[in-house]
Enzyme design. Structure first.
Site, PDB file in Angstrom:
ATOM      1  CG  HIS A  60      76.764  62.957  52.256  1.00  0.00           C
ATOM      2  ND1 HIS A  60      77.007  61.618  52.509  1.00  0.00           N
ATOM      3  CD2 HIS A  60      75.401  63.090  52.321  1.00  0.00           C
ATOM      4  CE1 HIS A  60      75.858  60.980  52.687  1.00  0.00           C
ATOM      5  NE2 HIS A  60      74.865  61.855  52.596  1.00  0.00           N
ATOM      6  CG  HIS A  62      72.432  64.367  53.535  1.00  0.00           C
ATOM      7  ND1 HIS A  62      72.280  63.647  52.375  1.00  0.00           N
ATOM      8  CD2 HIS A  62      72.226  65.664  53.208  1.00  0.00           C
ATOM      9  CE1 HIS A  62      71.984  64.476  51.377  1.00  0.00           C
ATOM     10  NE2 HIS A  62      71.947  65.703  51.869  1.00  0.00           N
ATOM     11  CG  ASP A  64      71.464  59.799  56.974  1.00  0.00           C
ATOM     12  OD1 ASP A  64      71.682  60.930  56.490  1.00  0.00           O
ATOM     13  OD2 ASP A  64      71.386  58.778  56.268  1.00  0.00           O
ATOM     14  CG  HIS A 143      74.081  61.854  48.109  1.00  0.00           C
ATOM     15  ND1 HIS A 143      72.866  61.245  47.870  1.00  0.00           N
ATOM     16  CD2 HIS A 143      74.054  62.220  49.419  1.00  0.00           C
ATOM     17  CE1 HIS A 143      72.153  61.248  48.999  1.00  0.00           C
ATOM     18  NE2 HIS A 143      72.850  61.839  49.937  1.00  0.00           N
ATOM     19  CG  ASP A 214      73.875  58.514  51.519  1.00  0.00           C
ATOM     20  OD1 ASP A 214      74.263  57.442  51.995  1.00  0.00           O
ATOM     21  OD2 ASP A 214      73.063  59.279  52.096  1.00  0.00           O
TER      22      ASP A 214
HETATM   23 ZN    ZN Z   1      72.211  58.834  54.122  1.00  0.00          ZN
HETATM   24 ZN    ZN Z   2      72.781  61.580  52.080  1.00  0.00          ZN
END
Ligand code: ZN
Ligand code: ZN
Length: 310
Positions: A60, A62, A64, A143, A214
């Protein structure tokens, strides 16, 4: 040989001890990268992961999990890379990764192909002999925003060859043994035909390595991880923050262990841990082991061999 190396094991932001998400997987000399958080290229250098890779899988978008691709692509360009690179990710990959790889570079000097994948999709042979002995299965995770996880599933292997039985059947050692091993029947000099059945055992399963990214604990992961040799599940929080895990679309260590148990996985490795567990994640391991014995928690630089079950 099949092994994974954890390059980043911290959730959301790096800490002194842990970088943000990335994991390399090396199988028979081929390197794959899963996620590429900020600073991943330096982690690859530090832990001896080859830059000669041609595929990165994202769960995904995000920050990080993907910011490191900007610097990695830039470095590969400086190294005069000519081979194409393929990036896989869920819906939105083309836009997000497309923008990311153009940041700070006039032109990427090699081809970068971005492929959007969906839950249920199977990524097969990528051509030129790559991935001729395994597939990557894409599964949905919980998530928010269509996140996915990836399962590397090797093809079945031939059954075990029994040399004593081959000798007893009168098959001389040599190229005929090779044929039997492949499951073929062989003709002998005396006119007899000997089939592989009985000399070669039943086909044996290949290995299964599952990477969740995640996610909340969910049925799709349990399905994808059935009998997994190695399940790498996120465990951002401990039991005392289980409400927070629910609110933010993450799992607790205990929840990850319940998934491993339900999937009858052989081994569970927890990763993507909150900064509060950066120095010691023993509390997470303890909570998970109450449910699933074969649990460890990843740390940066940790490498794990995945042997065949038989
Ligand atoms: Zn993460
Ligand atoms: Zn995430």
């Amino acid at each position: 040989m099949l092994s994974v190396t954890f390059l980043g094991t911290s959730a959301a932001r790096p800490t002194v001890e842990r970088n943000v998400s990335a994991m390399s997987l090396v199988r028979e000399g081929e390197t794959l990268l899963f996620e590429c958080g900020e600073g991943t290229q330096r982690q690859m250098m530090r832990y001896g992961v080859s830059f000669a890779l041609s595929e990165i899988f994202f769960t995904h978008f995000h920050a990080d999990h993907f910011l490191g691709v900007i610097g990695l692509i830039r470095t590969l360009g400086l190294q005069a890379r000519a081979e194409p690179m393929r990036l896989y990710g869920p819906k939105g990959a083309k836009k997000v990764l497309g923008q990311a790889i153009q940041l700070g570079v006039e032109r990427v000097p090699f081809e970068v192909e971005i492929r959007e994948v969906k839950a249920g999709e199977v990524i097969r042979d990528a051509g030129s002999g790559m991935r001729d002995a395994y597939e990557i299965h894409v599964f949905g995770t919980e998530h928010g925003g269509g996140s996915v996880g990836y399962a590397l599933k090797e093809h079945e292997r031939p059954g075990r060859f029994d040399p004593d039985k081959a000798r007893a059947a009168g098959v001389p050692e040599g190229h005929l043994w090779g044929k039997l091993q492949k499951g073929e029947s062989v003709g002998l000099a005396d006119g007899r035909t000997v089939s592989a059945e009985g000399i070669v055992g039943p086909k044996r399963p290949g290995r299964l390595v599952v990477f969740t990214g995640d996610t909340r604990p969910c049925a799709a992961v349990v399905d994808a991880a059935q009998g997994a040799d190695l399940l790498i599940h996120e465990a951002t929080f401990g039991e005392e923050e289980k409400e927070r895990a629910k609110e933010t679309g993450h799992s607790t260590a205990r929840e990850a262990a319940q998934v491993a148990l339900a999937a009858k996985a052989r081994r569970l490795v927890l990763s993507h841990v909150s900064a509060r567990y950066s120095i010691s994640a023993e509390e997470l391991v303890k909570e998970a082991r109450d449910v699933f014995r074969e649990t460890t928690v990843a740390k940066d630089g940790m490498a794990i061999e995945v042997p065949f079950a038989d």
